[in-house]
Design a protein around this motif. Structure first.
Motif, PDB file in Angstrom:
ATOM      1  N   ALA A  34       0.835  -1.177  -0.042  1.00 11.69           N
ATOM      2  CA  ALA A  34       0.134  -0.098  -0.035  1.00 11.69           C
ATOM      3  C   ALA A  34       0.938   1.174  -0.139  1.00 11.69           C
ATOM      4  O   ALA A  34       0.235   2.434  -0.323  1.00 11.69           O
ATOM      5  CB  ALA A  34      -0.864  -0.089   1.151  1.00 11.69           C
ATOM      6  N   LEU A  35       2.009   1.116   0.335  1.00 11.41           N
ATOM      7  CA  LEU A  35       3.039   2.257   0.430  1.00 11.41           C
ATOM      8  C   LEU A  35       3.218   2.842  -0.968  1.00 11.41           C
ATOM      9  O   LEU A  35       3.588   3.879  -1.263  1.00 11.41           O
ATOM     10  CB  LEU A  35       4.354   2.197   1.155  1.00 11.41           C
ATOM     11  N   GLY A  36       3.118   1.975  -1.916  1.00 10.64           N
ATOM     12  CA  GLY A  36       3.392   2.364  -3.316  1.00 10.64           C
ATOM     13  C   GLY A  36       4.880   2.301  -3.689  1.00 10.64           C
ATOM     14  O   GLY A  36       5.494   1.439  -3.098  1.00 10.64           O
ATOM     15  N   THR A  37       5.431   3.150  -4.563  1.00 15.35           N
ATOM     16  CA  THR A  37       6.916   3.188  -4.950  1.00 15.35           C
ATOM     17  C   THR A  37       7.671   3.615  -3.805  1.00 15.35           C
ATOM     18  O   THR A  37       7.508   4.676  -3.204  1.00 15.35           O
ATOM     19  CB  THR A  37       7.039   4.106  -6.070  1.00 15.35           C
ATOM     20  N   LEU A  38       8.720   2.756  -3.644  1.00 12.93           N
ATOM     21  CA  LEU A  38       9.605   3.207  -2.424  1.00 12.93           C
ATOM     22  C   LEU A  38      11.085   3.607  -2.901  1.00 12.93           C
ATOM     23  O   LEU A  38      11.585   3.287  -4.425  1.00 12.93           O
ATOM     24  CB  LEU A  38       9.833   1.865  -1.724  1.00 12.93           C
ATOM     25  N   PRO A  39      11.656   4.000  -2.309  1.00 10.50           N
ATOM     26  CA  PRO A  39      13.126   4.376  -2.657  1.00 10.50           C
ATOM     27  C   PRO A  39      13.906   3.236  -2.951  1.00 10.50           C
ATOM     28  O   PRO A  39      13.611   2.204  -2.395  1.00 10.50           O
ATOM     29  CB  PRO A  39      13.785   5.005  -1.367  1.00 10.50           C
ATOM     30  N   VAL A  40      14.932   3.447  -3.725  1.00 13.58           N
ATOM     31  CA  VAL A  40      15.781   2.167  -4.185  1.00 13.58           C
ATOM     32  C   VAL A  40      16.613   1.663  -3.025  1.00 13.58           C
ATOM     33  O   VAL A  40      17.221   2.557  -2.290  1.00 13.58           O
ATOM     34  CB  VAL A  40      16.610   2.844  -5.337  1.00 13.58           C
ATOM     35  N   ALA A  78      20.338  -1.414   2.420  1.00 13.29           N
ATOM     36  CA  ALA A  78      21.014  -0.040   2.364  1.00 13.29           C
ATOM     37  C   ALA A  78      20.306   0.690   1.384  1.00 13.29           C
ATOM     38  O   ALA A  78      20.145   0.296   0.266  1.00 13.29           O
ATOM     39  CB  ALA A  78      22.411  -0.043   2.286  1.00 13.29           C
ATOM     40  N   PHE A  79      20.121   2.057   1.453  1.00  6.75           N
ATOM     41  CA  PHE A  79      19.644   3.155   0.853  1.00  6.75           C
ATOM     42  C   PHE A  79      20.536   3.869   0.341  1.00  6.75           C
ATOM     43  O   PHE A  79      21.731   4.131   0.893  1.00  6.75           O
ATOM     44  CB  PHE A  79      18.360   3.772   1.496  1.00  6.75           C
ATOM     45  N   ASP A  80      20.506   4.682  -0.903  1.00  9.62           N
ATOM     46  CA  ASP A  80      21.246   5.487  -1.295  1.00  9.62           C
ATOM     47  C   ASP A  80      22.050   6.562  -0.573  1.00  9.62           C
ATOM     48  O   ASP A  80      22.969   7.123  -0.451  1.00  9.62           O
ATOM     49  CB  ASP A  80      20.797   6.122  -2.539  1.00  9.62           C
TER      50      ASP A  80
END
Length: 154
Positions: A34-40, A78-80
């Motif tokens: 439900a959150l939709g598009t998430l960060p890479v 890990a996120f960018d």
């Protein structure tokens, strides 16, 4: 502990990680979607399953003893921007562990924290509390109170 609040510095994070670890995998997956598009993100440690020793105390307060082993799945992402999300979940639940790790990372980001807390953590925490209350109500039906009368001629 922080002197001004008397709270452990990582207590909020520990609380949301607990909620995600105890969540039903399908409920977590629905909230995650439900959150939709998430960060890479990239996987630092892909979901992997291992064993952990469960310890207990006799009567809840006695000496510790090894109760047995349980399977646990862990994951780290890990996120960018350098934020790392981690998760440990009971069982062999690779998808559950990865989703919980991603959500842990998002909860550490200012721009995602409130959204994830309100749409994922709070509903899952309520659901867990409701389930625990229902189990307690069922258990309470079998409760027996014992009492004794003391005789004075002993």
């Amino acid at each position: 502990m922080t002197p001004e609040t008397g709270e452990q510095p990582h207590a909020p994070r520990a609380a949301w990680m607990r909620v995600m670890a105890l969540a039903e995998p399908d409920a977590l997956a629905l909230a995650y979607a439900a959150l939709g598009t998430l960060p890479v993100y990239r996987k630092l440690r892909a979901p992997e399953t291992g064993m952990a020793m469960v310890r207990a105390r006799a009567g809840g307060t006695g000496a510790q003893f090894n109760l047995g082993e349980i399977s646990v799945t862990r994951c780290a992402v890990a996120f960018d921007d350098g934020i790392v999300g981690t998760a440990y979940v009971r069982g062999r639940a690779a998808r559950h562990a990865e989703q919980a790790a991603v959500l842990d990372g998002l909860l550490q980001m200012d721009e995602w924290h409130e959204r994830v807390r309100k749409s994922v953590i709070e509903p899952l925490a309520r659901s867990h509390a409701d389930n625990a209350a229902a189990r307690a109500a069922v258990a309470a039906q079998t409760r027996v109170d014992f009492f004794t009368l003391v005789r004075g001629d002993n």
